[in-house]
Structures are given as structure tokens and as C-alpha cells.
Design a protein around this motif. Structure first.
Motif, PDB file in Angstrom:
ATOM      1  N   ARG A  16       0.817  -1.206   0.000  1.00  0.00           N
ATOM      2  CA  ARG A  16       0.000   0.000   0.000  1.00  0.00           C
ATOM      3  C   ARG A  16       0.860   1.268   0.000  1.00  0.00           C
ATOM      4  N   VAL A  17       1.929   1.264   0.780  1.00  0.00           N
ATOM      5  CA  VAL A  17       2.808   2.438   0.783  1.00  0.00           C
ATOM      6  C   VAL A  17       3.512   2.571  -0.567  1.00  0.00           C
ATOM      7  N   MET A  20       1.015   4.039  -2.884  1.00  0.00           N
ATOM      8  CA  MET A  20       0.824   5.469  -2.681  1.00  0.00           C
ATOM      9  C   MET A  20       1.962   6.263  -3.321  1.00  0.00           C
ATOM     10  N   ALA A 193      -5.259   9.947   3.093  1.00  0.00           N
ATOM     11  CA  ALA A 193      -4.314   8.932   2.627  1.00  0.00           C
ATOM     12  C   ALA A 193      -4.050   7.893   3.708  1.00  0.00           C
ATOM     13  N   LEU A 197      -4.533   3.880   3.418  1.00  0.00           N
ATOM     14  CA  LEU A 197      -3.467   2.921   3.715  1.00  0.00           C
ATOM     15  C   LEU A 197      -3.899   1.855   4.710  1.00  0.00           C
ATOM     16  N   ALA A 306      -2.792   3.864  -2.493  1.00  0.00           N
ATOM     17  CA  ALA A 306      -2.768   3.468  -1.084  1.00  0.00           C
ATOM     18  C   ALA A 306      -3.847   2.438  -0.767  1.00  0.00           C
TER      19      ALA A 306
END
Length: 362
Positions: A16-17, A20, A193, A197, A306
Motif C-alpha cells: 500500500r505504501v 501510494m 491517505a 493505507l 494506497a
């Protein structure tokens, strides 16, 4: 079994990071060409992506400093990161050298300073440059009156630190952007965000809207400043995305200029308009059509990346982006530092003897 679950959790967080970081980069790149990419060749990074790289590095170095020194003012460490960017860009070189070299040996330090692309001019960040040129006046006096979007787009990686760390997103924005609306939009984007996440859903196709709704709903109770008017505009942008999706006229109304509030509202509207995992490319292309497509698509890409993770990003675009490896490495290392502190602490030795050299804690 527990170890397997822990490993899966770390892999999911990294995905997910990574999504992003790469999402914001792809969004800015597509927005810069209004969605009309050439079919071949590398995709060039924009200045928001360059600065986001240094924000992520600054976060890691602030965490390292806190672990080893027991105290750390994270915005000051991130400011140091922006100074390294300026030095690589050839901006106020002697001023930066005089300010920072007396504190250590070779400067600029850390591995990120060795990436050639980060020293190339890829757009204008006037408020950031002007503020850094006034750094000798002190952090409280160097900021401009700007409400430009770079305060927000470069600050998106702060979402990884959680709601406690996000409280400092406004202070990071205020280093260079003195307008309260820019600072507030930066914090609010980081909260959204963060929820993207951390949100989990049984139905992947609904997860983006669910995550965004959770973030929008949480804003007034996140112990962070938000006025009724600000929250009302954010709620409206989300509802328009759900009820009147992908309307170019509506997008232009929500995001009419290159300001931080426009980037927030336009990026949220675009993300809510295209919540499906398979629609991510369409979201970026739609967001790129905003009056300032770079900032709007940057935010939309970060939010959707994210939620859906790195695997949902178009592989043909990710593989062509010139900073893909750099962004991916920073994302992995950011999660690693927060989860496991490879460099150790003041009292506990680290398991990676090279971590401090990669991310010096100052």
C-alpha cells in the motif's frame, strides 16, 4: 502461523505504501502531459515527486534520530531533507553548504543524494525555493504567503506515520507555505491517505469509496484543526464523486487552480469517481484533465494506490517511470523503519550495520 500472518501484514503494508508513492508519481507525470503519454520511452518525474522522495527520506531520518537520541523535531529533519534537494538542484548551493556542512562530514549525505534524476530541474516549486533561500531567517520567518499545491503533494508520505505523526504535516507545510488553507489541506489530505493505507474491506471494488468515506467522516474527530466550511467542501467533493462521477465540469469547479485546496478536492473527487481497482488508469487520465492536472492526478494516484496497493498500478507505466526504483525503495524502507528499526536505537543494536549511513539521523 502467527509468523506467517505477521509477514503477510508487513507485505500488505508495504504494497500500500509502495502504491501510494508510485501512484502520486504516475499521477503527476500523467497530469503534466494532460494524459497524453508517448507510447515508448521513460516517464519523467515531476518536482512534486522529487520533493515527496525527500519527505519520505526525512521521515525515515527523523525516526532514526528519535530512536538514537530519544528526542526529535521531525519538521526540522524534513527541512534538512528539502535543503539537500535544493543543493542537488543547484539552488542556494553555498548557503546550504555553509548551513549544514559544519554539523558533519561529507554533505549532502545519505543514499538519496546520489540519485542523478533528483538533481535535474523538473518543474517549478517557487514557494519552496523562495523559502529555502530565506532559511537563515529561521523556520518561523522563512515561509511565503503561498497556498500552492506543493505543500500538499510533497507531504503525502507523512500519511504513513499515522494520525499522531500527521499532526506535524501542517508544520512541515508551514516551513514554506504560510497560507493557513494550504497547511490545512495538507493535513486533511494526509488523513485521507492514512485511511486509504489502513482501511480493510471484504469487497475490494468498494474499498476505495469506503476508505475515503471513513477518512472524510473522521476528519472532524481526528484531533486536527478543520473548520465547518472546510469539512463541508470535502464532504461535497466526495459525494459528487459517488453521485455525479467523472464530470469534467464538476472537476474544474472543485479544482480551478494550482492551490493545495484545489488539489485536495479535485484528487478526492477523481478517486471517488473511479473507486474500482481496474479503473485506476481511468482515474489518473480523468484527473489529468483538471485545470492543474499535475496536482489533482498526483493526489488521486496517491489515494487509489494506497487503497489498492502497488499491484493495481499499470505495470507498463510503473516500469517506465524513471524514479520507480527510488520510490519503491523509499516506500519499503519507510515501512521497515516504522515497523522494525533496522538501525536499532540508543540502547539496542540494529541488525543492519549500514542503515545509519543510508539514513543518517539528523
Amino acid at each position: 502461523m502467527n509468523k506467517n500472518h505477521d509477514l503477510r501484514d508487513v507485505i500488505n503494508r508495504q504494497s500500500r505504501v509502495r502504491g501510494m508513492m508510485l501512484g502520486l508519481a504516475l499521477g503527476e507525470t500523467l497530469g503534466g502531459v494532460r494524459g497524453n503519454l508517448s507510447g515508448t520511452g521513460p516517464l519523467r518525474a515531476g518536482v512534486s515527486t522529487q520533493l515527496a522522495c525527500f519527505t519520505a527520506e526525512g521521515i525515515i531520518r527523523a525516526q532514526v534520530r528519535g530512536n538514537h537520541k530519544g528526542i526529535c523535531y521531525a519538521p526540522g529533519v524534513v527541512l534538512h531533507a528539502y535543503c539537500r534537494w535544493a543543493f542537488l538542484q543547484g539552488i542556494e548551493v553555498e548557503r546550504m553548504r555553509r548551513r549544514w556542512r559544519p554539523y558533519g562530514g561529507a554533505w549532502p549525505d545519505g543514499w538519496l543524494a546520489s540519485v542523478p534524476v533528483l538533481g535535474e530541474r523538473r518543474g517549478s516549486a517557487p514557494a519552496t525555493v523562495t523559502a529555502l533561500s530565506r532559511i537563515d531567517a529561521g523556520e518561523e520567518a522563512m515561509a511565503t504567503a503561498s497556498r500552492g499545491h506543493h505543500a500538499l503533494t510533497r507531504g503525502l508520505p507523512i500519511a504513513v506515520t499515522g494520525l499522531g505523526g500527521i499532526s506535524q504535516a501542517g508544520a512541515v507545510a508551514a516551513l514554506t507555505h504560510g497560507d493557513p488553507a494550504a497547511q490545512a489541506a495538507t493535513v486533511h489530505a494526509a488523513v485521507l491517505a492514512h485511511h486509504c493505507l489502513t482501511h480493510s474491506a471484504s469487497e475490494p471494488e468498494s474499498s476505495a469509496r469506503d476508505a475515503l468515506h471513513a477518512g472524510v467522516t473522521a476528519l472532524p474527530s481526528a484531533r486536527l484543526p478543520i473548520s465547518g466550511d472546510e469539512h463541508g467542501r470535502i464532504v461535497a467533493a466526495f459525494r459528487y464523486g459517488a453521485d455525479e462521477p467523472a464530470d469534467a465540469v464538476r472537476l474544474a469547479q472543485l479544482a480551478p487552480d494550482p492551490s493545495a485546496p484545489s488539489a485536495l478536492l479535485g484528487g478526492l473527487y477523481a478517486a471517488a469517481s473511479f473507486p474500482g481497482r481496474a479503473d485506476l488508469r481511468g482515474a489518473l487520465e480523468f484527473a489529468a484533465g483538471a485545470p492543474d492536472g499535475e496536482s489533482v492526478a498526483c493526489v488521486a494516484g496517491a489515494l487509489l494506490g494506497a487503497v489498492h496497493g502497488i499491484e493495481a498500478l499499470p505495470a507498463d507505466l510503473v516500469s517506465r517511470h524513471e524514479l520507480a526504483w527510488v520510490l519503491d525503495t523509499l516506500a519499503r524502507d519507510l515501512v521497515m523503519e516504522i515497523e522494525d528499526s533496522p538501525g536499532g536505537s540508543e540502547y539496542v543494536p540494529g541488525w543492519d550495520p549500514h542503515w545509519w549511513d543510508r539514513y543518517p539521523g539528523w
